[in-house]
Write an enzyme that holds these catalytic residues in place. Structure first.
Site, short mmCIF file in Angstrom:
data_model
loop_
_atom_site.label_atom_id
_atom_site.label_comp_id
_atom_site.label_asym_id
_atom_site.label_seq_id
_atom_site.Cartn_x
_atom_site.Cartn_y
_atom_site.Cartn_z
N HIS A 1 0.63 -1.18 0.23
CA HIS A 1 0.44 0.00 -0.01
C HIS A 1 1.35 0.78 -0.06
O HIS A 1 1.42 1.50 0.72
CB HIS A 1 -1.20 0.54 1.41
CG HIS A 1 -1.79 1.32 0.77
ND1 HIS A 1 -3.19 0.35 -0.08
CD2 HIS A 1 -2.62 1.97 1.72
CE1 HIS A 1 -3.83 1.61 0.63
NE2 HIS A 1 -4.05 2.21 1.88
N GLU B 1 -7.62 15.55 0.38
CA GLU B 1 -7.64 15.13 1.58
C GLU B 1 -6.21 15.79 2.15
O GLU B 1 -5.67 15.27 1.64
CB GLU B 1 -7.71 13.55 2.10
CG GLU B 1 -7.78 13.68 3.55
CD GLU B 1 -8.27 11.94 3.85
OE1 GLU B 1 -8.95 11.60 2.63
OE2 GLU B 1 -7.84 10.97 4.91
N ASP C 1 -7.75 15.59 7.44
CA ASP C 1 -7.55 14.52 7.95
C ASP C 1 -6.41 14.72 9.38
O ASP C 1 -7.20 14.96 10.78
CB ASP C 1 -7.26 13.48 7.54
CG ASP C 1 -6.75 12.63 7.68
OD1 ASP C 1 -6.81 11.84 9.21
OD2 ASP C 1 -6.57 11.18 6.82
N GLU D 1 -14.56 4.91 4.96
CA GLU D 1 -13.38 3.82 3.98
C GLU D 1 -12.98 3.01 5.12
O GLU D 1 -12.05 2.87 5.19
CB GLU D 1 -12.18 4.49 3.70
CG GLU D 1 -11.66 5.80 4.87
CD GLU D 1 -10.63 6.40 4.83
OE1 GLU D 1 -10.29 6.86 3.45
OE2 GLU D 1 -10.24 6.95 5.52
C1 MUC Z 1 -5.36 8.03 5.94
O1 MUC Z 1 -4.47 9.44 5.55
O2 MUC Z 1 -6.73 8.72 5.35
C2 MUC Z 1 -6.90 5.39 4.95
C3 MUC Z 1 -6.94 4.99 3.95
C4 MUC Z 1 -6.09 5.07 3.37
O3 MUC Z 1 -5.62 4.10 2.97
O4 MUC Z 1 -4.86 5.12 3.99
C5 MUC Z 1 -6.04 5.77 5.21
C6 MUC Z 1 -5.06 7.08 6.20
MG MG Z 2 -6.00 10.55 5.21
#
Ligand code: MUC
Ligand code: MG
Length: 382
Positions: free
Chosen positions: A24, A225, A251, A329
């Site tokens: 990821h 974001e 965030d 999410e």
């Molecule tokens: C984030 O910063 O949002 C949430 C989904 C993803 O893939 O990473 C996280 C962290």
């Molecule tokens: Mg984020």
């Protein structure tokens, strides 16, 4: 009549590492395993579970799995052992006062206590919190394989499976021109079939964001974001004002209720990512959600990519808030190759579904925890 007393008899914090189904890629790290801390409490003879998840250790935020386990197992345990778990407001206030900061650690213990109390009463965690306003919530997926073609293929699979139709792309690790081209190609591929959002994870400075956010909006991106550092609230405000075609989401910058208030008063974003870990537990998440909603900001049910236990804790809490302009999410368990829970969450029809069982709705799998724990199985560490 007060609730039946549930004296806290035991608090354990166990670090574990669970591999992901694929690497990821995020702006600040690439992860192929999630480092989590499982918190197991016993109160009045009933067990409850919570989870803190870190992304690449102390890279997304300041807390590490080692630190979380130490804070829960020493300072928070010292403050909470023998206290009544059933008095949840007092318990959360005591947790908040026991140590400064350390929100992930506090949230994991807060969730475990709530789970134990709900189980003791034989009701769902969401019912303990006043009842869900929805039995399922929309569920986004993050395309972050590091390769544009592979992301498109993965997105197609998600649409075919009817699992996700909102895609978040992680950018900020490459040159912005390259990132924008990657996003535009994916947005083109899914035009009219799925929404595309980006998460920059604080990687850009204001001039870079000012230059490239309009290109993202042109490509069809509906939400961006944390494009700049979490502390840079004035930059967030200027960027949101200059880019009304997309919603800027706070965030990393929106952890405490005071952060939320500042984003509201400075008109710094149109949307807020909730995460119990950032907000230090149930009370903090409710406070941030209340401030955001009162100010007309859209809610998003965020994740720290927790496994089944942390994801369910968040789902129960999120389900009590009602409208989510940006969905959730809560897909963490789907990114993991294995689970530390005995039960599985229902992911279908582009949504995550609230389970029926007491507490969070599943149990901890003790054998799996033994297998994946990192404090005894040193060989599992890189
Ligand atoms: C984030 O910063 O949002 C949430 C989904 C993803 O893939 O990473 C996280 C962290
Ligand atoms: Mg984020």
């Amino acid at each position: 009549m007060p609730r039946m007393r549930l004296p806290i008899e035991r608090i354990e914090a166990i670090p574990a590492r669970v591999p992901t189904i694929r690497p990821h890629h995020l702006a600040f790290a690439t992860v192929d395993a999630m480092d989590v801390v499982i918190v197991r409490v016993t109160a009045g003879g009933v067990e409850g579970y919570g989870e803190a998840s870190t992304i690449g250790g102390p890279r997304w935020g300041e807390e590490s799995p080692e630190g979380i386990a130490a804070i829960v197992g020493t300072y928070l345990a010292e403050a909470m052992l023998g206290k009544d778990a059933a008095q949840l407001n007092t318990a959360e206030a005591r947790i908040a006062r026991a140590v400064r900061g350390n929100h992930f650690a506090k949230a994991a213990l807060s969730m475990a206590l709530h789970d134990a109390v709900a189980r003791a009463e034989g009701i769902r965690l969401a019912d303990l919190l006043g009842g869900p306003q929805a039995t399922h919530l929309p569920l986004a997926w993050t395309l972050a394989s590091g390769d544009t073609a592979r992301d498109i293929e993965e997105g197609e699979q998600m649409l075919t499976l009817r699992r996700h139709r909102d895609f978040k792309l992680k950018i900020g690790a490459h040159a912005p021109e390259q990132d924008v081209a990657h996003v535009a190609a994916i947005a083109r591929a899914f035009e009219g079939r799925a929404s595309v959002r980006v998460d920059v994870n604080q990687a850009w400075d204001e001039p870079t964001a000012a230059r490239f956010l309009p290109a993202l909006a042109d490509a069809g991106v509906v939400m961006a974001e944390q494009p700049v550092a979490g502390w840079h609230v004035p930059a967030m405000a200027r960027l949101q004002r200059a880019n009304p075609r997309l919603a800027i989401m706070g965030d990393e910058g929106v952890a405490t209720p005071q952060d939320a208030l500042r984003h509201v008063t400075e008109a710094a974003c149109h949307a807020v990512a909730l995460k119990p870990a950032k907000h230090g537990g149930v009370a903090g998440t409710r406070a941030v959600a209340a401030i955001a909603r009162t100010a007309g900001l859209g809610l998003y049910g965020g994740t720290m990519l927790e496994g089944t236990i942390g994801t369910l804790g968040a789902l129960h809490l999120y389900s009590t808030f009602g409208d989510y302009a940006w969905g959730t999410e809560l897909f963490g368990p789907l990114l993991l190759r294995d689970t530390l829970a005995t039960g599985e969450i229902e992911f279908r029809d582009f949504a995550i579904h609230l389970p029926e069982g007491p507490g969070i709705g599943t149990d901890l799998d003790g054998d799996k925890l033994e297998h994946f724990r990192t404090d005894r199985n040193r060989t599992l560490l890189p």
